[in-house]
Design a protein around this motif. Structure first.
Motif, PDB file in Angstrom:
ATOM      1  N   GLU A   1       0.863  -1.183   0.000  1.00 59.83           N
ATOM      2  CA  GLU A   1       0.000   0.000   0.000  1.00 59.83           C
ATOM      3  C   GLU A   1       0.896   1.228   0.000  1.00 59.83           C
ATOM      4  N   GLY A   2       0.519   2.238  -0.768  1.00 56.97           N
ATOM      5  CA  GLY A   2       1.240   3.501  -0.724  1.00 56.97           C
ATOM      6  C   GLY A   2       2.444   3.546  -1.638  1.00 56.97           C
ATOM      7  N   ASP A   3       3.267   4.600  -1.441  1.00 51.79           N
ATOM      8  CA  ASP A   3       4.390   4.892  -2.327  1.00 51.79           C
ATOM      9  C   ASP A   3       5.673   5.018  -1.510  1.00 51.79           C
ATOM     10  N   LEU A   4       6.712   4.320  -1.950  1.00 45.78           N
ATOM     11  CA  LEU A   4       7.996   4.302  -1.260  1.00 45.78           C
ATOM     12  C   LEU A   4       9.035   4.983  -2.141  1.00 45.78           C
ATOM     13  N   GLU A   5       9.668   6.027  -1.606  1.00 47.80           N
ATOM     14  CA  GLU A   5      10.686   6.756  -2.361  1.00 47.80           C
ATOM     15  C   GLU A   5      12.069   6.177  -2.064  1.00 47.80           C
ATOM     16  N   HIS A   6      12.811   5.873  -3.123  1.00 46.21           N
ATOM     17  CA  HIS A   6      14.125   5.234  -3.013  1.00 46.21           C
ATOM     18  C   HIS A   6      15.199   6.127  -3.615  1.00 46.21           C
ATOM     19  N   LYS A   7      16.336   6.232  -2.908  1.00 52.10           N
ATOM     20  CA  LYS A   7      17.528   6.884  -3.449  1.00 52.10           C
ATOM     21  C   LYS A   7      18.732   6.046  -3.054  1.00 52.10           C
ATOM     22  N   ASP A   8      19.730   5.943  -3.962  1.00 51.60           N
ATOM     23  CA  ASP A   8      20.896   5.135  -3.623  1.00 51.60           C
ATOM     24  C   ASP A   8      22.179   5.720  -4.191  1.00 51.60           C
ATOM     25  N   SER A   9      23.300   5.125  -3.759  1.00 54.21           N
ATOM     26  CA  SER A   9      24.623   5.612  -4.136  1.00 54.21           C
ATOM     27  C   SER A   9      24.983   5.293  -5.581  1.00 54.21           C
ATOM     28  N   MET A  10      24.138   4.513  -6.274  1.00 53.54           N
ATOM     29  CA  MET A  10      24.345   4.263  -7.700  1.00 53.54           C
ATOM     30  C   MET A  10      23.728   5.358  -8.559  1.00 53.54           C
ATOM     31  N   GLY A  11      23.050   6.309  -7.914  1.00 55.19           N
ATOM     32  CA  GLY A  11      22.429   7.415  -8.634  1.00 55.19           C
ATOM     33  C   GLY A  11      20.967   7.203  -8.958  1.00 55.19           C
ATOM     34  N   ASN A  12      20.384   6.120  -8.454  1.00 56.73           N
ATOM     35  CA  ASN A  12      18.969   5.846  -8.716  1.00 56.73           C
ATOM     36  C   ASN A  12      18.080   6.635  -7.762  1.00 56.73           C
ATOM     37  N   THR A  13      17.053   7.263  -8.308  1.00 56.67           N
ATOM     38  CA  THR A  13      15.989   7.906  -7.530  1.00 56.67           C
ATOM     39  C   THR A  13      14.675   7.463  -8.147  1.00 56.67           C
ATOM     40  N   SER A  14      13.803   6.860  -7.338  1.00 57.81           N
ATOM     41  CA  SER A  14      12.567   6.328  -7.908  1.00 57.81           C
ATOM     42  C   SER A  14      11.482   6.256  -6.853  1.00 57.81           C
ATOM     43  N   ILE A  15      10.251   6.092  -7.325  1.00 60.71           N
ATOM     44  CA  ILE A  15       9.102   5.837  -6.469  1.00 60.71           C
ATOM     45  C   ILE A  15       8.632   4.420  -6.759  1.00 60.71           C
ATOM     46  N   ILE A  16       8.514   3.604  -5.716  1.00 53.75           N
ATOM     47  CA  ILE A  16       8.042   2.222  -5.852  1.00 53.75           C
ATOM     48  C   ILE A  16       6.621   2.181  -5.323  1.00 53.75           C
ATOM     49  N   ARG A  17       5.697   1.693  -6.136  1.00 52.16           N
ATOM     50  CA  ARG A  17       4.282   1.728  -5.798  1.00 52.16           C
ATOM     51  C   ARG A  17       3.708   0.320  -5.679  1.00 52.16           C
ATOM     52  N   GLU A  18       2.528   0.252  -5.061  1.00 52.42           N
ATOM     53  CA  GLU A  18       1.790  -1.012  -5.030  1.00 52.42           C
ATOM     54  C   GLU A  18       1.654  -1.545  -6.444  1.00 52.42           C
ATOM     55  N   GLY A  19       1.894  -2.860  -6.613  1.00 55.47           N
ATOM     56  CA  GLY A  19       1.855  -3.455  -7.939  1.00 55.47           C
ATOM     57  C   GLY A  19       3.200  -3.461  -8.629  1.00 55.47           C
ATOM     58  N   GLU A  20       4.272  -3.058  -7.899  1.00 59.59           N
ATOM     59  CA  GLU A  20       5.613  -3.076  -8.455  1.00 59.59           C
ATOM     60  C   GLU A  20       6.527  -3.918  -7.572  1.00 59.59           C
TER      61      GLU A  20
END
Length: 237
Positions: A71-90
Motif C-alpha cells: 500500500e502507498g508509495d515508497l521513495e528510493h535513493k541510492d549511491s548508484m544514482g537511482n531515484t525512484s518511487i516504488i508503488r503497489e503493484g511493483e
C-alpha cells in the motif's frame, strides 16, 4: 515432505514510532535461534512506515534485497544514482554486492506506506551493485501462481544473484492448485498476504508463513479467497 509453520502472532515485532515492523526471521534486536533463516531466505520484514517518514541513508553489502509495496508509495535513493518511487503493484531488487548506500521514505505526507522487505543470501560474493524495478501488473494471472522474480528473467520479471523464484498468486475461494518446485533441493516459503489458504494441509491466515521442503510439489487451496507470495530458494545449510 518437511514443513515449518510461522503464525503471524509469533513473529518478532519492533515499534519505532514511525515504523512498525514484523520480522518472520531474526532481525536487528529480535533473535530467535530457531528462526534465523529459511534456506537462502534471510529476512522477511512486514513494514509500515508513517506518513513522511522513512529510513535514512544506510549501507548494505553482499545481500540480494527485494522490496514489494503493498500500500502507498515508497521513495528510493541510492549511491548508484537511482531515484525512484516504488508503488503497489511493483517490485524492486537491489544486488548490494561490493557495497551500496540507500534510503527509503514514505513519499506521501498523509498516509502510511506498507511494504515487504526481503533479503536473500546471494550465490556469489562481491558482485557489482545493481538495481531494477518493474510493474508486475502485466504478469498477473487469475487463480495461478505467476512469476515475478526468477533466474535470467525466466518470467519477464526481475532477477537476483541466486537460484530463486518468487511467485504471486491471487485465488478465488475454493481454488485448488499445486505449486511445483522449480529445482530439486529447493524449498518454498509461502506468505499469506490476504485471506486464508490451506497449504500442505496447514490452515493459514493473513500474514502466516509456511516453509516446505523435501517435496516436488505442494497442494494449495484458497479459503475465502487468498493472495499468497511464494518464495522458492535453495535450502542452504
Amino acid at each position: 515432505m518437511k514443513t515449518i509453520v510461522h503464525k503471524a502472532n509469533t513473529r518478532g515485532y519492533a515499534n519505532h514510532g514511525w515504523l512498525q515492523s514484523y520480522h518472520s526471521f531474526s532481525f536487528a534486536n529480535y533473535y530467535n535461534p530457531d528462526r534465523v533463516h529459511f534456506g537462502a531466505l534471510r529476512v522477511l520484514n512486514d513494514d509500515t512506515v508513517s506518513a513522511g517518514m522513512g529510513f535514512g541513508t544506510h549501507p548494505h553489502s553482499n545481500m540480494e534485497i527485494v522490496s514489494i509495496p503493498l500500500e502507498g508509495d515508497l521513495e528510493h535513493k541510492d549511491s548508484m544514482g537511482n531515484t525512484s518511487i516504488i508503488r503497489e503493484g511493483e517490485i524492486q531488487v537491489m544486488s548490494a554486492g561490493t557495497g551500496i548506500y540507500h534510503s527509503e521514505y514514505n513519499k506521501n505526507k498523509d498516509v502510511p506506506v506498507k511494504f515487504l522487505q526481503i533479503w536473500v543470501v546471494p550465490n556469489e560474493q562481491d558482485v557489482a551493485p545493481r538495481y531494477d524495478q518493474i510493474t508486475i501488473e502485466a504478469l498477473k494471472k487469475d487463480n495461478l501462481f505467476y512469476g515475478i522474480l526468477s533466474p535470467e528473467n525466466e518470467y519477464a520479471g526481475v532477477w537476483i544473484h541466486q537460484d530463486a523464484w518468487f511467485f504471486m498468486g491471487e485465488f478465488n475461494e475454493e481454488t485448488e492448485i499445486d505449486y511445483v518446485l522449480k529445482r530439486e533441493g529447493n524449498g518454498v516459503y509461502f506468505f499469506v498476504l490476504d485471506g486464508e489458504a490451506e497449504i500442505a494441509g496447514n490452515k493459514l491466515e493473513e500474514r502466516d508463513g509456511l516453509g516446505v521442503w523435501e517435496t516436488p510439489s505442494v497442494a494449495v487451496k484458497a479459503k475465502k479467497g487468498a493472495r499468497v507470495l511464494a518464495i522458492e530458494v535453495p535450502m542452504l545449510r
